[in-house]
Write a protein that holds these residues in place. Structure first.
Motif, PDB file in Angstrom:
ATOM      1  N   UNK A  47      27.729  25.212  36.905  1.00 13.24           N
ATOM      2  CA  UNK A  47      29.084  25.634  36.531  1.00 13.24           C
ATOM      3  C   UNK A  47      29.346  27.070  36.980  1.00 13.24           C
ATOM      4  N   UNK A  48      28.349  27.924  36.863  1.00 12.80           N
ATOM      5  CA  UNK A  48      28.502  29.315  37.306  1.00 12.80           C
ATOM      6  C   UNK A  48      28.617  29.360  38.825  1.00 12.80           C
ATOM      7  N   UNK A  49      27.812  28.548  39.508  1.00 17.19           N
ATOM      8  CA  UNK A  49      27.871  28.495  40.968  1.00 17.19           C
ATOM      9  C   UNK A  49      29.258  28.098  41.449  1.00 17.19           C
ATOM     10  N   UNK A  50      29.884  27.145  40.774  1.00 16.40           N
ATOM     11  CA  UNK A  50      31.217  26.693  41.197  1.00 16.40           C
ATOM     12  C   UNK A  50      32.234  27.826  41.123  1.00 16.40           C
ATOM     13  N   UNK A  51      32.040  28.759  40.185  1.00 20.33           N
ATOM     14  CA  UNK A  51      32.931  29.919  40.109  1.00 20.33           C
ATOM     15  C   UNK A  51      32.606  30.899  41.233  1.00 20.33           C
ATOM     16  N   UNK A  52      31.322  31.165  41.440  1.00 16.88           N
ATOM     17  CA  UNK A  52      30.932  32.099  42.493  1.00 16.88           C
ATOM     18  C   UNK A  52      31.390  31.627  43.863  1.00 16.88           C
ATOM     19  N   UNK A  53      31.425  30.323  44.068  1.00 13.86           N
ATOM     20  CA  UNK A  53      31.862  29.756  45.345  1.00 13.86           C
ATOM     21  C   UNK A  53      33.343  29.426  45.368  1.00 13.86           C
ATOM     22  N   UNK A  54      34.051  29.696  44.266  1.00 19.41           N
ATOM     23  CA  UNK A  54      35.454  29.309  44.131  1.00 19.41           C
ATOM     24  C   UNK A  54      36.420  30.244  44.840  1.00 19.41           C
ATOM     25  N   UNK A  55      37.694  29.872  44.761  1.00 19.56           N
ATOM     26  CA  UNK A  55      38.759  30.676  45.358  1.00 19.56           C
ATOM     27  C   UNK A  55      40.005  30.583  44.488  1.00 19.56           C
ATOM     28  N   UNK A  56      40.630  31.731  44.266  1.00 15.60           N
ATOM     29  CA  UNK A  56      41.889  31.801  43.530  1.00 15.60           C
ATOM     30  C   UNK A  56      42.823  32.736  44.286  1.00 15.60           C
ATOM     31  N   UNK A  57      44.123  32.558  44.105  1.00 16.08           N
ATOM     32  CA  UNK A  57      45.094  33.451  44.732  1.00 16.08           C
ATOM     33  C   UNK A  57      44.869  34.883  44.278  1.00 16.08           C
ATOM     34  N   UNK A  58      44.637  35.045  42.978  1.00 18.15           N
ATOM     35  CA  UNK A  58      44.326  36.357  42.411  1.00 18.15           C
ATOM     36  C   UNK A  58      42.852  36.348  42.026  1.00 18.15           C
ATOM     37  N   UNK A  59      42.060  37.147  42.716  1.00 19.52           N
ATOM     38  CA  UNK A  59      40.611  37.123  42.524  1.00 19.52           C
ATOM     39  C   UNK A  59      40.219  37.479  41.098  1.00 19.52           C
ATOM     40  N   UNK A  60      41.035  38.275  40.401  1.00 16.32           N
ATOM     41  CA  UNK A  60      40.698  38.620  39.028  1.00 16.32           C
ATOM     42  C   UNK A  60      40.723  37.397  38.109  1.00 16.32           C
ATOM     43  N   UNK A  61      41.499  36.363  38.472  1.00 19.71           N
ATOM     44  CA  UNK A  61      41.483  35.118  37.695  1.00 19.71           C
ATOM     45  C   UNK A  61      40.109  34.452  37.803  1.00 19.71           C
ATOM     46  N   UNK A  62      39.518  34.523  38.978  1.00 15.44           N
ATOM     47  CA  UNK A  62      38.179  33.981  39.192  1.00 15.44           C
ATOM     48  C   UNK A  62      37.156  34.793  38.386  1.00 15.44           C
ATOM     49  N   UNK A  63      37.356  36.088  38.330  1.00 17.60           N
ATOM     50  CA  UNK A  63      36.467  36.951  37.552  1.00 17.60           C
ATOM     51  C   UNK A  63      36.533  36.591  36.062  1.00 17.60           C
ATOM     52  N   UNK A  64      37.733  36.393  35.544  1.00 22.33           N
ATOM     53  CA  UNK A  64      37.876  36.031  34.127  1.00 22.33           C
ATOM     54  C   UNK A  64      37.253  34.667  33.849  1.00 22.33           C
ATOM     55  N   UNK A  65      37.323  33.767  34.813  1.00 19.61           N
ATOM     56  CA  UNK A  65      36.666  32.471  34.665  1.00 19.61           C
ATOM     57  C   UNK A  65      35.149  32.653  34.648  1.00 19.61           C
ATOM     58  N   UNK A  66      34.636  33.587  35.445  1.00 24.38           N
ATOM     59  CA  UNK A  66      33.205  33.882  35.434  1.00 24.38           C
ATOM     60  C   UNK A  66      32.783  34.392  34.056  1.00 24.38           C
ATOM     61  N   UNK A  67      33.582  35.279  33.460  1.00 20.27           N
ATOM     62  CA  UNK A  67      33.275  35.762  32.112  1.00 20.27           C
ATOM     63  C   UNK A  67      33.159  34.603  31.128  1.00 20.27           C
ATOM     64  N   UNK A  68      34.045  33.636  31.256  1.00 20.13           N
ATOM     65  CA  UNK A  68      34.001  32.472  30.386  1.00 20.13           C
ATOM     66  C   UNK A  68      32.706  31.687  30.616  1.00 20.13           C
ATOM     67  N   UNK A  69      32.336  31.489  31.873  1.00 19.71           N
ATOM     68  CA  UNK A  69      31.113  30.739  32.174  1.00 19.71           C
ATOM     69  C   UNK A  69      29.859  31.478  31.695  1.00 19.71           C
ATOM     70  N   UNK A  70      29.941  32.796  31.600  1.00 18.42           N
ATOM     71  CA  UNK A  70      28.791  33.573  31.124  1.00 18.42           C
ATOM     72  C   UNK A  70      28.725  33.621  29.604  1.00 18.42           C
ATOM     73  N   UNK A  71      29.721  33.047  28.939  1.00 20.26           N
ATOM     74  CA  UNK A  71      29.712  32.988  27.481  1.00 20.26           C
ATOM     75  C   UNK A  71      30.419  34.147  26.810  1.00 20.26           C
ATOM     76  N   UNK A  72      31.118  34.975  27.592  1.00 20.04           N
ATOM     77  CA  UNK A  72      31.829  36.113  27.012  1.00 20.04           C
ATOM     78  C   UNK A  72      33.142  35.698  26.374  1.00 20.04           C
ATOM     79  N   UNK A  73      33.713  34.631  26.872  1.00 20.44           N
ATOM     80  CA  UNK A  73      34.959  34.134  26.303  1.00 20.44           C
ATOM     81  C   UNK A  73      34.748  32.675  25.954  1.00 20.44           C
ATOM     82  N   UNK A  74      34.403  32.394  24.695  1.00 17.85           N
ATOM     83  CA  UNK A  74      34.070  31.022  24.329  1.00 17.85           C
ATOM     84  C   UNK A  74      35.268  30.094  24.210  1.00 17.85           C
ATOM     85  N   UNK A  75      36.484  30.644  24.406  1.00 19.84           N
ATOM     86  CA  UNK A  75      37.691  29.814  24.252  1.00 19.84           C
ATOM     87  C   UNK A  75      37.776  28.774  25.369  1.00 19.84           C
TER      88      UNK A  75
END
Length: 196
Positions: free
Chosen positions: A168-196
């Motif tokens: 799941x973390x790899x899919x974020x690292x290899x992912x693409x978003x129009x706004x790269x910060x959206x991908x970063x926030x998704x990474x935070x979620x995958x790391x358990x920082x945002x359990x929502x």
């Protein structure tokens, strides 16, 4: 124009500007609402001039003695993620590295010595070779994919978080978003920082 700045992620209620008052750019840090895992905060520091020091991670880590993660955003096109833990090895990874290459290694102007425009499809083989060489050097120091995901997962566990699977973390690292910060926030979620 996209966002230029840094996300500062740490387990502390104290704003980064109070931790490092000598760094004036941190005074404009804005807290980004969560929900975040207990005790964690995410701060957004606008920094279009690139005035934050290169060793910001090390300075913050030295002050709080706890895990810290930064996401340096380049014009919303790419994010350089760096992190230090308590016992886990420091790690870094690029989100959308290909989009960052134009900032890291600006392309030559498409004009000849007489100022003639060389066309939209003009390519410079020497520049392209340099891009590939630089890209390889970056990935050697900050591998993405499964290797980067394993390092990220180890950091998260060291930080007392419950990360998602390596896949799941790899899919974020290899992912693409129009706004790269959206991908970063998704990474935070995958790391358990945002359990929502």
């Amino acid at each position: 124009m996209g966002f230029w700045g840094t996300y500062v992620v740490l387990r502390s209620d104290e704003p980064p500007a109070q931790m490092l008052p000598a760094i004036r750019t941190l005074q404009g840090a804005v807290s980004r609402g969560g929900p975040w895992s207990a005790g964690w905060r995410v701060w957004i520091v606008h920094d279009p001039a690139g005035s934050l020091p290169d060793d910001l991670l090390e300075q913050l880590h030295a002050v709080i003695g706890a895990p810290v993660l930064l996401g340096r955003v380049l014009d919303s096109d790419a994010v350089h993620v760096v992190a230090a833990g308590t016992s886990a090895q420091p790690w870094s990874v690029w989100l959308q590295l290909d989009s960052a290459m134009g900032f890291l290694l600006p392309p030559p102007a498409p004009f000849d010595d007489d100022g003639n425009y060389l066309g939209d499809d003009w390519r410079d083989p020497a520049y392209e070779a340099q891009v590939e060489l630089t890209r390889g050097e970056i990935l050697a120091q900050a591998p993405g994919g499964m290797a980067g995901a394993r390092s990220a997962q180890a950091w998260a566990r060291d930080a007392g978080l419950t990360p998602d699977t390596v896949e799941a973390i790899t899919s974020v690292l290899d992912g693409h978003e129009t706004f790269a910060e959206d991908l970063f926030l998704l990474l935070l979620q995958r790391l358990g920082l945002n359990p929502a």
